[in-house]
Design an enzyme around this catalytic site. Structure first.
Site, short mmCIF file in Angstrom:
data_model
loop_
_atom_site.label_atom_id
_atom_site.label_comp_id
_atom_site.label_asym_id
_atom_site.label_seq_id
_atom_site.Cartn_x
_atom_site.Cartn_y
_atom_site.Cartn_z
N GLY A 14 0.82 -1.21 0.00
CA GLY A 14 0.00 0.00 0.00
C GLY A 14 0.85 1.26 0.00
N PHE A 17 -1.13 6.95 2.57
CA PHE A 17 -0.44 7.82 3.54
C PHE A 17 0.48 7.01 4.45
CE2 PHE A 17 -4.03 10.64 2.52
CZ PHE A 17 -3.30 11.78 2.20
N GLY A 18 0.01 5.86 4.94
CA GLY A 18 0.82 5.07 5.86
C GLY A 18 2.02 4.44 5.17
N VAL A 82 -2.21 -7.21 -4.40
CA VAL A 82 -1.79 -8.25 -3.46
C VAL A 82 -3.02 -9.10 -3.12
CG1 VAL A 82 -0.88 -8.72 -1.16
CG2 VAL A 82 0.03 -6.82 -2.52
N GLU A 173 -18.62 18.02 2.56
CA GLU A 173 -17.86 18.69 1.51
C GLU A 173 -18.50 18.46 0.14
OE1 GLU A 173 -13.53 18.81 3.74
OE2 GLU A 173 -14.00 17.06 2.56
N ALA A 317 -5.71 10.74 7.82
CA ALA A 317 -4.40 10.79 7.18
C ALA A 317 -3.26 11.04 8.18
CB ALA A 317 -4.41 11.88 6.09
C1 LIG Z 1 -12.97 10.79 0.31
C2 LIG Z 1 -12.06 10.78 1.50
C3 LIG Z 1 -11.80 11.96 2.17
C4 LIG Z 1 -10.96 11.97 3.29
N1 LIG Z 1 -10.72 13.16 3.92
C5 LIG Z 1 -9.84 13.19 4.94
C6 LIG Z 1 -9.49 14.43 5.54
O1 LIG Z 1 -10.00 15.48 5.17
N2 LIG Z 1 -8.57 14.41 6.56
C7 LIG Z 1 -8.00 13.24 6.99
O2 LIG Z 1 -7.16 13.27 7.88
N3 LIG Z 1 -8.33 12.05 6.44
C8 LIG Z 1 -9.23 12.01 5.44
N4 LIG Z 1 -9.56 10.80 4.86
C9 LIG Z 1 -9.02 9.56 5.45
C10 LIG Z 1 -7.60 9.29 4.99
O3 LIG Z 1 -7.47 9.48 3.61
C11 LIG Z 1 -7.24 7.87 5.40
O4 LIG Z 1 -7.33 7.77 6.81
C12 LIG Z 1 -5.84 7.51 4.95
O5 LIG Z 1 -5.76 7.53 3.54
C13 LIG Z 1 -5.44 6.13 5.46
O6 LIG Z 1 -4.16 5.85 4.99
P1 LIG Z 1 -3.72 4.34 4.70
O7 LIG Z 1 -2.28 4.41 4.31
O8 LIG Z 1 -4.14 3.48 5.81
O9 LIG Z 1 -4.61 3.90 3.45
P2 LIG Z 1 -4.76 4.55 2.03
O10 LIG Z 1 -4.24 5.94 2.01
O11 LIG Z 1 -6.17 4.33 1.65
O12 LIG Z 1 -3.80 3.68 1.11
C14 LIG Z 1 -4.04 2.33 0.86
C15 LIG Z 1 -3.25 1.96 -0.39
O13 LIG Z 1 -3.27 0.54 -0.51
C16 LIG Z 1 -3.51 0.18 -1.84
N5 LIG Z 1 -4.14 -1.14 -1.82
C17 LIG Z 1 -5.28 -1.50 -1.21
N6 LIG Z 1 -5.51 -2.80 -1.36
C18 LIG Z 1 -4.47 -3.30 -2.09
C19 LIG Z 1 -4.13 -4.58 -2.57
N7 LIG Z 1 -4.88 -5.67 -2.33
N8 LIG Z 1 -3.01 -4.73 -3.31
C20 LIG Z 1 -2.21 -3.65 -3.58
N9 LIG Z 1 -2.50 -2.41 -3.13
C21 LIG Z 1 -3.61 -2.24 -2.39
C22 LIG Z 1 -4.41 1.28 -2.39
O14 LIG Z 1 -4.30 1.39 -3.79
C23 LIG Z 1 -3.86 2.51 -1.66
O15 LIG Z 1 -2.87 3.16 -2.41
C24 LIG Z 1 -10.39 10.77 3.75
C25 LIG Z 1 -10.66 9.56 3.06
C26 LIG Z 1 -11.48 9.58 1.96
C27 LIG Z 1 -11.75 8.29 1.23
#
Ligand SMILES: Cc1cc2nc3c(=O)[nH]c(=O)nc-3n(C[C@H](O)[C@H](O)[C@H](O)COP(=O)(O)OP(=O)(O)OC[C@H]3O[C@@H](n4cnc5c(N)ncnc54)[C@H](O)[C@@H]3O)c2cc1C
Length: 420
Positions: A14, A17-18, A82, A173, A317
């Site tokens: 993934g 952000f993380g 994955v 929003e 995020a």
């Molecule tokens: C519309 C929307 C608005 C948001 N607004 C805000 C905000 O204003 N402020 C805020 O703090 N947070 C906001 N968030 C929440 C924030 O974006 C998430 O908390 C954050 O993205 C989580 O990060 P993550 O790394 O866990 O997952 P993500 O950022 O979702 O990243 C997951 C990654 O894993 C990849 N992935 C998933 N499954 C697979 C797989 N099987 N194989 C390969 N790759 C895979 C995806 O393509 C993606 O790139 C918002 C979320 C959304 C959807």
């Protein structure tokens, strides 16, 4: 001799952000990193709704992962889905390939959930990926086009009715932006349909909008939305969604465009980690974000179930970014034979924009709203965008749209529904 070949292999699933933060924080560590994502880009999800609402185009808020980490010699990027994790053999299945790891970071995030009503998805798409945003944009813009062609006034009104389910930040929003499009951007361009007559409904099962924010800010946001012409329905649990609209008990809102901004479920890969999970599928982790029985496997971001002071760390995020950075340090500590300190989440507050000049901001004690809130929201988002190119593009688009009420990304590509 190639020293890198003997370094421990860290596989990061993934590039959100993380995962991306973990990758970057391992830049100078003596490890080989493989970053795997099914998309070739990192998306700045907080601005996805602006792509859905035609204010920004996709590349304004996304950047290729390969480009972001181009200077990091210890990173290889794989674009692949994955599908499996074999904890005992320490390997990951990505497409036809198997990747073995010494350390694994699972950061595959979450997706939208329909509370057991998966059939609703067809009529009410959710917003999580760039594809989702582009599909929603197509639906919204196509609905106005269909209204223009529709001779029957009742049916035209159905095309001009938009329902957004869920009044968290994304729902609020989307509703605010849709009201601006309908009431300010489009009116002079249509002859038969009157976009000013569009009805935007924001439906929320809970008692107030933006329930994670203080009540005063929720009330301000609701009043502002209502002044913009949004019908806010709180305490209204959705009981049905189909091609005719949305049902809440005895009430039915006829609408051809319904958008889903309620409910999230953790990435299905969490189910393969053999650990306890909560109702949304988040994986319970140890204080250092590793799996209790697999210390070489870390779970971060939206997929992780982390509690601090009796409260769940939110799926936001900043939390995912902090976990990513933390986990990189934890891996370095392990390699150096040091014990890692437990993860501590720092909560800086939350914000949500309502219109092109109004937002609500809660900085843990310091609350403000209106134009000052919007300026803060604007600079915070520009600051955190992934690249300089993104920042310039977004600033330019916002400045243009602020001066003219215009939306630069109103091109419909593809066809979303047979009926349009
Ligand atoms: C519309 C929307 C608005 C948001 N607004 C805000 C905000 O204003 N402020 C805020 O703090 N947070 C906001 N968030 C929440 C924030 O974006 C998430 O908390 C954050 O993205 C989580 O990060 P993550 O790394 O866990 O997952 P993500 O950022 O979702 O990243 C997951 C990654 O894993 C990849 N992935 C998933 N499954 C697979 C797989 N099987 N194989 C390969 N790759 C895979 C995806 O393509 C993606 O790139 C918002 C979320 C959304 C959807």
């Amino acid at each position: 001799m190639d020293t890198q070949a003997s370094w421990p292999h860290v596989v990061i699933l993934g590039g959100g952000f993380g995962g991306l933060n973990a990758t970057r924080a391992l830049a100078r560590a003596p490890v080989r990193v493989t970053l795997v994502d099914r998309a070739n880009h990192h998306v700045f999800q907080p601005l996805l709704y602006q792509v859905a609402a035609a204010s920004l185009s996709g590349p304004d808020i996304a950047a290729p992962l390969r480009h972001i980490v181009r200077r990091q010699r210890n990173v290889t990027v794989w674009m692949e889905e994955v599908t499996g994790i074999d904890l005992a053999a320490r390997r990951v299945q990505a497409g036809a390939q198997t990747i073995t790891y010494d350390y694994l970071v699972v950061a595959t995030g979450s997706t939208h959930a329909y509370f057991g009503h998966d059939a609703w998805e067809e009529f009410a798409p959710g917003l999580k990926t760039m594809n989702d945003a582009l599909a929603i944009r197509r639906r919204i813009l196509s609905a106005f086009e269909a209204a223009e062609r529709e001779p029957d006034a009742v049916k035209r009104a159905e095309w001009l009715a938009f329902v957004i389910v869920g009044a968290g930040p994304t729902g609020v929003e989307l509703a605010g932006t849709l009201a601006e499009i309908a009431h300010h951007t489009l009116p002079r361009e249509f002859r038969i349909a009157h976009p000013r007559q569009a009805r935007i409904h924001l439906v929320e099962a809970g008692p107030r909008v933006l329930s994670a924010m203080p009540e005063t800010l929720s009330a301000i946001a609701q009043r502002k939305l209502e002044r913009m012409g949004v019908d806010v329905h709180t305490g209204a649990a959705v009981t049905g969604i189909d091609a005719t609209g949305v049902r809440m008990g005895d009430e039915h809102i006829p609408a051809r465009t319904v958008l889903w901004a309620a409910g999230v479920a953790a990435s299905p890969l969490g189910a393969q980690l053999g650990a306890e999970r909560d109702r949304a599928g988040r994986v319970k982790v140890a204080p250092d974000l590793s799996l209790p029985v697999r210390p070489e496997v870390f779970v971060i971001g939206d997929l992780a179930w982390v509690e601090q002071g009796g409260q769940r760390v939110p799926g936001m995020a900043p939390a995912a970014k902090q976990m990513g950075t933390y986990v990189a340090h934890a891996i370095r500590d392990r390699i150096a034979g040091r014990a890692a300190r437990p993860f501590r989440y720092r909560d800086y507050g939350s914000l949500a924009s309502i219109s092109r000049s109004s937002a609500v901001v809660d900085l843990r004690g310091l609350k403000f709203s209106g134009f000052a809130g919007w300026l803060f929201w604007l600079f915070a988002h520009i600051f955190f965008l992934i690249s300089f190119r993104n920042r310039l593009a977004v600033m330019w688009n916002w400045a243009w749209s602020y001066m003219t009420w215009q939306r630069g990304a109103r091109i419909i590509v593809g066809r979303s529904r047979a009926s349009e």
